[in-house]
Design a protein around this motif. Sequence first.
Motif, mmCIF file in Angstrom:
data_model
loop_
_atom_site.group_PDB
_atom_site.id
_atom_site.type_symbol
_atom_site.label_atom_id
_atom_site.label_comp_id
_atom_site.label_asym_id
_atom_site.label_seq_id
_atom_site.Cartn_x
_atom_site.Cartn_y
_atom_site.Cartn_z
ATOM 1 N N SER A 66 29.622 -27.259 -112.773
ATOM 2 C CA SER A 66 28.179 -27.709 -112.414
ATOM 3 C C SER A 66 28.149 -28.964 -111.824
ATOM 4 O O SER A 66 27.497 -29.401 -110.903
ATOM 5 N N ALA A 67 29.047 -30.038 -112.521
ATOM 6 C CA ALA A 67 29.215 -31.440 -112.053
ATOM 7 C C ALA A 67 29.983 -31.438 -110.896
ATOM 8 O O ALA A 67 29.763 -32.088 -109.715
ATOM 9 N N VAL A 68 31.027 -30.286 -110.678
ATOM 10 C CA VAL A 68 31.607 -30.485 -109.409
ATOM 11 C C VAL A 68 30.880 -30.033 -108.148
ATOM 12 O O VAL A 68 30.920 -30.594 -106.998
ATOM 13 N N PHE B 147 14.373 -36.050 -115.924
ATOM 14 C CA PHE B 147 15.804 -35.849 -115.797
ATOM 15 C C PHE B 147 15.919 -34.552 -117.108
ATOM 16 O O PHE B 147 15.165 -34.609 -118.116
ATOM 17 N N TYR B 148 17.290 -34.083 -116.950
ATOM 18 C CA TYR B 148 17.205 -33.104 -118.222
ATOM 19 C C TYR B 148 18.241 -33.505 -119.334
ATOM 20 O O TYR B 148 19.392 -34.026 -118.933
ATOM 21 N N GLU C 289 23.674 -33.613 -113.219
ATOM 22 C CA GLU C 289 24.092 -32.527 -112.409
ATOM 23 C C GLU C 289 23.191 -31.088 -112.874
ATOM 24 O O GLU C 289 23.135 -30.084 -112.078
ATOM 25 N N LYS C 290 22.250 -31.364 -113.721
ATOM 26 C CA LYS C 290 21.477 -30.220 -114.378
ATOM 27 C C LYS C 290 19.783 -30.606 -114.049
ATOM 28 O O LYS C 290 19.128 -30.011 -114.607
ATOM 29 N N SER C 291 19.760 -31.828 -113.357
ATOM 30 C CA SER C 291 18.146 -32.486 -113.126
ATOM 31 C C SER C 291 17.748 -32.036 -111.694
ATOM 32 O O SER C 291 17.104 -32.909 -111.395
ATOM 33 N N GLY C 292 18.091 -31.021 -111.179
ATOM 34 C CA GLY C 292 17.514 -30.660 -110.011
ATOM 35 C C GLY C 292 17.576 -31.681 -108.598
ATOM 36 O O GLY C 292 18.645 -32.654 -108.657
ATOM 37 N N ASP C 293 16.533 -31.679 -108.010
ATOM 38 C CA ASP C 293 16.872 -32.544 -106.888
ATOM 39 C C ASP C 293 17.049 -33.890 -107.323
ATOM 40 O O ASP C 293 17.537 -35.086 -106.393
ATOM 41 N N ALA C 294 16.012 -34.558 -108.241
ATOM 42 C CA ALA C 294 16.212 -35.784 -108.723
ATOM 43 C C ALA C 294 17.696 -36.246 -109.380
ATOM 44 O O ALA C 294 18.206 -37.164 -108.912
ATOM 45 N N LEU D 185 20.446 -34.880 -108.224
ATOM 46 C CA LEU D 185 21.334 -34.730 -107.054
ATOM 47 C C LEU D 185 21.111 -36.125 -106.250
ATOM 48 O O LEU D 185 21.974 -36.965 -105.757
ATOM 49 N N HIS D 186 19.967 -36.566 -106.191
ATOM 50 C CA HIS D 186 19.548 -37.839 -105.598
ATOM 51 C C HIS D 186 20.179 -38.928 -106.059
ATOM 52 O O HIS D 186 20.771 -39.838 -105.669
ATOM 53 N N LEU D 187 20.354 -38.901 -107.608
ATOM 54 C CA LEU D 187 20.855 -39.847 -108.411
ATOM 55 C C LEU D 187 22.357 -39.904 -108.224
ATOM 56 O O LEU D 187 22.945 -40.916 -107.692
ATOM 57 N N LEU D 188 23.225 -38.844 -108.074
ATOM 58 C CA LEU D 188 24.310 -38.670 -107.997
ATOM 59 C C LEU D 188 24.795 -39.216 -106.502
ATOM 60 O O LEU D 188 25.787 -40.042 -106.218
ATOM 61 N N GLU D 189 23.916 -38.637 -105.495
ATOM 62 C CA GLU D 189 24.126 -39.411 -104.161
ATOM 63 C C GLU D 189 24.072 -40.857 -104.045
ATOM 64 O O GLU D 189 24.875 -41.391 -103.219
ATOM 65 N N ASN D 190 23.110 -41.546 -104.901
ATOM 66 C CA ASN D 190 23.152 -42.820 -104.940
ATOM 67 C C ASN D 190 24.453 -43.390 -105.402
ATOM 68 O O ASN D 190 24.758 -44.344 -104.644
#
Length: 214
Positions: free
Chosen positions: A18-20, A144-145, A197-202, A204-209
Amino acid sequence: MSRNNVVVLDYGSGNVRSAVRALERVGASVELTADPAAALACDGLFVPGVGNFHACMAGLRGADGPRIIDVRLSGGRPVLGVCVGMQVLFDGSSEPSAAPVEGIGEWPGLVQRLPAPVVPHMGWNTVSAPAGSLLFDGVADQSFYFVHSYAALTWDLPVADGHLAAATPLVTWCDYGAPFVAAVENGPLFATQFHPEKSGDAGLHLLENWVRAL
């Protein structure tokens, strides 16, 4: 334009697919590997962690993880630890073990059991992020999850308050039974107690940052 390369360190810590997938979705070129050369050479190193603190530390040591993390940080190369991958960055944990196991020791203090009526803390929760956070830019008011029973309940280094050096850590807090450290931004070292990686759009946004900043 070439994409930033991220290695998800594969040291036996549960299912990290899921992280990948999440990192790929936000534009990173991702490799799941335990190869030390790849982990040292990549733009960003993602250190997962699921389950028992002591088992994760044993797996990390088997994969030369503490040295890899130390070498990267010494060279200012970004590292992101998640869940138990964050906890191992402290001196140790109070989680029961047949023998005491030290953490990596990038930050002082022990990870402790959450003083809540029901553990694990499992589900969605909001956090309190400081001004100037890179990770939470655009998602500071989101949930976040979390899935954990242990966390850092104190922070034993100075934190940024506008009067301290820019390199001083930015600490994000959450509350479950008591306040606990939900995330840290400390130069090239980043960590979250929750699972982005399990926290939905939020998430994904954090990882993108993070990926954009590599």
